[in-house]
Design an enzyme around this catalytic site. Structure first.
Site, mmCIF file in Angstrom:
data_model
loop_
_atom_site.group_PDB
_atom_site.id
_atom_site.type_symbol
_atom_site.label_atom_id
_atom_site.label_comp_id
_atom_site.label_asym_id
_atom_site.label_seq_id
_atom_site.Cartn_x
_atom_site.Cartn_y
_atom_site.Cartn_z
ATOM 1 N N CYS A 131 0.811 -1.225 0.000
ATOM 2 C CA CYS A 131 0.000 0.000 0.000
ATOM 3 C C CYS A 131 0.845 1.276 0.000
ATOM 4 C CB CYS A 131 -0.977 0.005 1.178
ATOM 5 S SG CYS A 131 -0.297 -0.516 2.746
ATOM 6 N N HIS A 257 -2.039 6.412 4.374
ATOM 7 C CA HIS A 257 -0.587 6.468 4.415
ATOM 8 C C HIS A 257 -0.099 7.777 3.799
ATOM 9 C CE1 HIS A 257 -0.630 2.517 5.857
ATOM 10 N NE2 HIS A 257 -0.134 1.846 4.843
#
Length: 347
Positions: A131, A257
């Site tokens: 990710c 993130h």
């Protein structure tokens, strides 16, 4: 078209189910697979309740055309070959097959043509990147096309959700007891840490903290998360000599993130406006001044901000990237890969 979702009850599995409906994926039937513990429960889909089946069932993949896996590397290694043998194309969200030369590692906006390997060979499996890598790839590809990427230095600030539902739950459990002792947080962190259970998911207490250790260390002092960022970037961008200096940290954010990147190019970057223009027209990117993970939780786009000419090198650019790790970082790209497979008649 019959689609299986493996790990259907997990955090990414929930997003996969939602996206298949929201994006009107062309499937006539779905199969939801999970552990024995979840087998027999039901999940809503398409206005009906679908019974969850055990992944280990002998005929779990019977008639399945595409199997979307999000159940961890060990389960993928065991069960993805079963799905392929039954006739399915697997899109795997784990690290199990990413660096296999016979498995395309795909970010749909960046290297969808890598899927053509399935037409001429391969293992019948497509890998979804980590990710963090996924979030970085969109702006790096856009800038590479404009200036010729040589390398990048990246410091990630990764959400608790990167460790799945258990990672988010552990963070939530730590917040209340620590918030009740603000003086300890300011003056005696060691004692404050003793107020919560020993972390089982993250490498240290995450609430009100930053943990600069994600995964085991190799002999050079880099974690597996950091090596994923280097190795996967090289494969996706087809730049085997790409210079990557990664540092990965975990921060007390639920979802989203962030990565601070200094990218180095072959060509001179003459202006911020020129750099932004290369990203403005790239699919999946939004450019704004200062994006945050909270603002982009639940959004499909990867956001780029704080774009600056480097102070020391006119061939470098500094910027900040944000992406929802459960969406573009995982479930959304998985479904986008499945859409590409259908469009290219690779199923």
């Amino acid at each position: 078209m019959r689609v299986a979702v493996v790990g259907a009850t997990g955090a990414v599995g929930r997003e996969l189910r939602r996206l298949l409906e929201a994006r009107a994926f062309p499937c006539d039937d779905v199969v939801f697979l999970a552990s024995e513990r979840s087998a027999g429960s039901t999940l809503p889909f398409g206005g009906a309740d679908v019974t969850v089946r055990a992944l280990a069932d002998e005929d779990a993949f019977k008639g399945v055309d595409i199997a979307l896996f999000s159940a961890g590397a060990s389960r993928s290694r065991e069960h993805a070959p079963r799905a392929v043998e039954a006739g399915a194309v697997v899109v795997d969200n784990s690290s199990a097959f990413r660096m296999d030369p016979d498995v395309p590692l795909v970010v749909t906006e960046v290297n969808a043509d890598a899927l053509e390997l399935l037409r001429t060979g391969g293992r019948g499996i497509v890998a979804n990147p980590n990710c963090t890598t996924m979030t970085a790839m969109l702006p790096l590809k856009a800038l590479h096309d404009a200036f010729g990427l040589v390398g990048f230095t990246a410091t990630s600030l990764q959400a608790a959700g990167g460790a799945g539902q258990k990672g988010m739950d552990e963070l939530l459990e730590q917040i209340e007891p620590l918030a009740a002792e603000p003086d300890l947080l300011r003056s005696d962190g060691a004692t404050a840490k003793g107020l919560v259970d020993k972390p089982m998911v993250h490498a240290d207490v995450l609430a009100f903290n930053v943990v600069p250790l994600l995964g085991p260390l190799d002999e050079h002092g880099y974690t597996d998360e950091e090596m994923k960022l280097r190795n996967e970037s090289r494969k996706i961008l087809a730049l085997p000599e790409l210079l990557v200096a990664p540092t990965c940290t975990r921060v007390p954010v639920m979802v989203g993130h962030c990565i601070s990147i200094r990218a180095l190019f072959q060509d001179r970057v003459r202006s911020v406006a020129e750099a932004i223009a290369s990203m403005d027209n790239f699919p999946g990117i939004v450019v704004e001044q200062a994006p945050t993970p909270l603002a982009y939780a639940g959004r499909d786009e990867v956001a780029v901000g704080r774009v600056r000419l480097d102070l020391a090198d006119d061939h470098a650019l500094d910027f900040f990237v944000v992406g929802d790790n459960l969406l573009k970082g995982a479930a959304l790209n998985t479904v986008q890969i499945a859409e590409e497979l259908v469009a290219r008649e690779l199923t």
